[in-house]
Design a protein around this motif. Structure first.
Motif, short mmCIF file in Angstrom:
data_model
loop_
_atom_site.label_atom_id
_atom_site.label_comp_id
_atom_site.label_asym_id
_atom_site.label_seq_id
_atom_site.Cartn_x
_atom_site.Cartn_y
_atom_site.Cartn_z
N TYR A 1 -5.50 -0.11 8.90
CA TYR A 1 -4.73 0.60 7.89
C TYR A 1 -4.73 2.07 8.28
O TYR A 1 -5.79 2.69 8.40
N THR B 1 -8.04 1.31 -4.66
CA THR B 1 -7.98 0.38 -3.53
C THR B 1 -6.73 0.57 -2.68
O THR B 1 -6.62 -0.02 -1.61
N ASP B 2 -5.77 1.36 -3.16
CA ASP B 2 -4.48 1.56 -2.52
C ASP B 2 -3.79 0.21 -2.29
O ASP B 2 -3.25 -0.07 -1.23
N ARG B 3 -3.80 -0.62 -3.35
CA ARG B 3 -3.17 -1.93 -3.25
C ARG B 3 -2.40 -2.25 -4.52
O ARG B 3 -2.82 -1.89 -5.62
N GLN B 4 -1.31 -2.96 -4.32
CA GLN B 4 -0.61 -3.60 -5.42
C GLN B 4 -0.20 -4.98 -4.95
O GLN B 4 0.39 -5.14 -3.88
N THR C 1 -3.14 6.01 7.90
CA THR C 1 -2.56 6.93 6.92
C THR C 1 -1.07 7.14 7.17
O THR C 1 -0.61 7.15 8.31
N TYR D 1 -0.46 -0.89 -9.50
CA TYR D 1 -1.00 -0.24 -8.31
C TYR D 1 -2.35 0.39 -8.65
O TYR D 1 -2.52 1.02 -9.68
N ASP E 1 -5.03 3.12 -7.43
CA ASP E 1 -5.27 4.27 -6.57
C ASP E 1 -6.63 4.15 -5.87
O ASP E 1 -6.82 4.70 -4.79
N ARG F 1 0.86 -1.18 0.00
CA ARG F 1 0.00 0.00 0.00
C ARG F 1 0.89 1.23 0.00
O ARG F 1 1.98 1.19 0.57
N ARG F 2 0.43 2.29 -0.59
CA ARG F 2 1.23 3.51 -0.64
C ARG F 2 0.75 4.58 0.32
O ARG F 2 1.53 5.41 0.77
N ARG F 3 -0.55 4.59 0.61
CA ARG F 3 -1.10 5.65 1.45
C ARG F 3 -1.41 5.22 2.87
O ARG F 3 -1.74 6.06 3.70
N TYR F 4 -1.34 3.92 3.15
CA TYR F 4 -1.69 3.42 4.48
C TYR F 4 -0.68 2.37 4.94
O TYR F 4 -0.20 1.57 4.15
#
Length: 149
Positions: free
Chosen positions: A138, A96-99, A140, A92, A94, A62-65
């Motif tokens: 999760y 779902t904020d998942r990769q 921020t 990635y 945006d 995740r990038r944001r959480y």
């Protein structure tokens, strides 16, 4: 990735910062329905569930959480790896904020009552441990406060 021995240890190290104080509140909240995601605005979400329901085939970044894991009634098993050492299984999202990523992570046991905090540059795979319930949150990565709370 850090594993804190209990809530008091996490509070001692990260407490006094709004986002970690709220995270501790979310981890301690009893009476939550299993499988239902609860949120504090868009800054924190938390859910109580069995590890078998949260398990994934690959590692998830995740990038944001940040991922926070608290085993409630047994030890949890997770794989953790730095994103840079893994191969992308998809792009990635945006939304779902998942990769999803392929590769091997390092296996860690998170004892009952401990708290795992994964760093933003790490991917996590929760492994299915029978009869283990966890609270997964999760949080921020932006700032130390919740601007809307």
């Amino acid at each position: 990735m850090r594993i804190f021995r209990d809530h008091a240890h996490l509070d001692e190290v990260l407490g006094g910062v709004t986002k970690w104080d709220r995270t501790l509140q979310a981890l301690r909240a009893d009476g939550r329905l299993p499988g239902v995601m609860y949120s504090v605005g868009d800054s924190l979400t938390a859910m109580r569930a069995r590890t078998v329901a949260l398990a994934t085939d690959g590692l998830v970044a995740r990038r944001r959480y940040q991922c926070v894991l608290f085993p409630v009634d047994g030890d949890a098993e997770v794989d953790v790896a730095h994103v840079a050492t893994l191969d992308a299984a998809d792009t990635y999202s945006d939304l779902t904020d998942r990769q999803h990523l392929r590769g091997d992570g390092e296996r860690h046991t998170v004892p009952r009552g401990a708290v795992l905090v994964a760093d933003p540059d790490e991917a996590v795979r929760i492994l299915p441990v029978p009869d283990t319930t966890v609270v997964v949150a999760y949080v921020t990565v932006e700032g130390a406060t919740f601007h809307n709370k």
